[in-house]
Design a protein around this motif. Structure first.
Motif, PDB file in Angstrom:
ATOM      1  N   ALA A  13       0.832  -1.196   0.000  1.00 43.00           N
ATOM      2  CA  ALA A  13       0.000   0.000   0.000  1.00 43.00           C
ATOM      3  C   ALA A  13       0.869   1.250   0.000  1.00 43.00           C
ATOM      4  N   GLY A  14       0.661   2.127  -0.995  1.00 41.85           N
ATOM      5  CA  GLY A  14       1.410   3.373  -1.067  1.00 41.85           C
ATOM      6  C   GLY A  14       2.805   3.231  -1.614  1.00 41.85           C
ATOM      7  N   GLU A  15       3.175   2.064  -2.171  1.00 36.60           N
ATOM      8  CA  GLU A  15       4.520   1.869  -2.692  1.00 36.60           C
ATOM      9  C   GLU A  15       4.486   1.828  -4.215  1.00 36.60           C
ATOM     10  N   TYR A  16       5.386   2.587  -4.833  1.00 33.61           N
ATOM     11  CA  TYR A  16       5.459   2.686  -6.291  1.00 33.61           C
ATOM     12  C   TYR A  16       6.920   2.649  -6.710  1.00 33.61           C
ATOM     13  N   ASP A  17       7.134   2.406  -7.987  1.00 32.74           N
ATOM     14  CA  ASP A  17       8.494   2.528  -8.498  1.00 32.74           C
ATOM     15  C   ASP A  17       8.939   3.987  -8.527  1.00 32.74           C
ATOM     16  N   VAL A  18       8.030   4.860  -8.973  1.00 30.88           N
ATOM     17  CA  VAL A  18       8.366   6.276  -9.156  1.00 30.88           C
ATOM     18  C   VAL A  18       7.250   7.147  -8.584  1.00 30.88           C
TER      19      VAL A  18
END
Length: 486
Positions: A13-18
């Motif tokens: 949750a809330g984690e992205y590459d960019v």
């Protein structure tokens, strides 16, 4: 699911590459490049998706100016001149402007993000340590985003107001108010001599305002070739604009809410208007971004390398593209940097080698060598690369070659009494162009040919074989090359 979410996609949750801070043209383009490369990408925006350019700068200003230039062109052409009666329909021009600013709604831009598979989180984003961004929404609800690979700051710039007595109470216009005003002011005072100043003076005078331009220095458009500012000054004066040089402003006041504004210049002379526009530069939007959490100082431009990676932050995860790095404060240059930065982020994320040599795929070389710009006044000014003076300061052995644009057959056909000038700046040792400037009606459309010649460093011997069509204004290229060869 819409593009505006609570940032729960992309793994944890809330984690992205960019993570991209800012959804203006720069942020949109960078996000598009990283998403197209297969990286999960989220954009954080506290205002309208589309940014300054879409709603308060490029699009509304040029929508104001296009009818002005079309009207002026018609009055310079026999037959059309006789058909033009009276001035512009100001309400119609303002409505045209409103349409190009999408009536200050960003539904279309949000839909584009969604179609590209890019997440949107609305709210104010601040860095909160390495690869972390805290976002506070309009309702005060906080959320935390984490980037696996990169955070890109694309928050742009804001109008910089001088520290003058009375300026807070005077309610001055900045570029935002100048491009979005709902009525034509009776009297407009413009402080400044750069692009925003001359474009807005052109637009509002044509729409019926009495305009006075107060310039601190001795000429308009000081960063361009001197003849550009001279031609624009003459045109503004003929159009009824008062231009005062050597007039630094020392104070501004508005004594009552609905009263006039009084602008005082050095020496004590006062100018009275209904509105005052301060077109006195731009400052990076880095004031409230949590930069201190990663060891940076708020309020300053973010220094970057040619891949747009912030040099002062360890780990290589923080990037800054567009106005916020202060390398080239133009929308198209921010988009160019975004493409470079997006490609560099993707390559590093995949462990691929980077091409960072000059003019390489991952190097924003044009920022210093081939920046194109058009000033949409009457006459237009279009330039790319270095002026003759700047080239000499940089240590080049140069020759400036000029030609009267009015002597080109295509220009004479374009308008009766065509006035304009062209200059190419030649690197005498390398045999290619360092810069080109055109000033005259319609010259904006000449600029890309000059940009290609400068960016590609086309040898003048080869440029001689690029034959311009007759009879067009582009034939000035032939005249410049003839003058150079003698």
């Amino acid at each position: 699911m819409t593009a505006a979410t609570d940032a729960t996609r992309g793994g944890t949750a809330g984690e992205y590459d960019v993570i991209v801070l800012g959804a203006g043209p720069t942020g949109e383009n960078l996000a598009d490049r990283t998403r197209a490369a297969g990286l999960t990408t989220v954009v954080v925006e506290s205002e309208l998706v589309g940014g300054e350019c879409s709603y308060w700068a490029c699009m509304p200003s040029k929508a104001l100016l296009r009818p002005v230039i079309a009207h002026a062109d018609a009055r310079r052409a026999p037959g059309a001149r006789e058909a033009v009666r009276g001035g512009l329909d100001a309400p119609a021009v303002l409505a045209h402007r409103d349409a190009f600013a999408s009536h200050w709604r960003d539904d279309g831009q949000v839909a584009w993000l969604e179609s590209a598979g890019i997440e949107l989180v609305r709210g104010h984003g601040r860095l909160a340590g390495e690869r972390r961004v805290e976002v506070r929404g309009a309702d005060g609800t906080p959320r935390t985003l984490t980037a696996r690979h990169a955070v890109a700051v694309c928050t742009g710039s804001r109008a910089a107001l001088p520290d003058l007595p009375g300026i807070d109470r005077a309610r001055p216009w900045t570029s935002r108010e100048a491009t979005s005003a709902k009525e034509v002011p009776g009297r407009l005072i413009v402080v400044g001599g750069g692009v925003v100043a001359v474009e807005m003076a052109t637009a509002w005078r044509a729409l019926g305002a009495q305009v006075t331009v107060l310039v601190r220095g001795g000429r308009l458009l000081e960063r361009m070739e001197p003849f550009a500012g001279e031609l624009v000054t003459g045109s503004l004066a003929r159009g009824g604009v008062t231009v005062r040089f050597g007039a630094p402003v020392t104070a501004v006041r508005r004594d009552r809410t609905d009263g006039p504004v009084v602008v005082t210049v050095e020496g004590g002379h006062e100018f009275i208007g209904d509105e005052v526009l301060f077109a006195t530069g731009r400052a990076p939007r880095t004031d409230d971004l949590g930069l201190e959490s990663v060891g940076l100082t708020a309020g300053r431009p973010l220094e970057v390398d040619d891949t747009c990676r912030v040099t002062a932050v360890a780990g290589g995860w923080l990037y800054a593209a567009g106005d916020v790095n202060h390398r080239a404060l133009l929308t198209h240059m921010g988009k160019y940097q975004a493409r470079i930065a997006g490609a560099a982020i993707a390559a590093r994320a995949k462990g691929e080698p980077l091409d960072t040599a000059s003019w390489g795929r991952h190097a924003a070389t044009a920022d210093t060598a081939a920046v194109p710009q058009v000033v949409f006044t009457d006459p237009e000014v279009a330039s790319v690369g270095l002026t003759a003076e700047a080239a000499e300061r940089a240590g080049h052995r140069v020759r400036a070659v000029d030609h009267d644009l009015g002597q080109v057959a295509g220009a004479a056909l374009y308008a009766d009494g065509y006035q304009g000038r062209a200059r190419m700046v030649v690197d005498e040792d390398a045999g290619h162009l360092l810069g080109v400037t055109f000033a005259g009606p319609g010259v904006g459309e000449l600029l890309h040919s000059a940009t290609v010649a400068v960016a590609a460093r086309v040898p003048l011997d080869r440029l001689w074989h690029a034959v311009p069509a007759y009879p067009t204004i582009s034939e000035v290229w032939l005249r410049l090359l003839e003058a150079y060869r003698g």
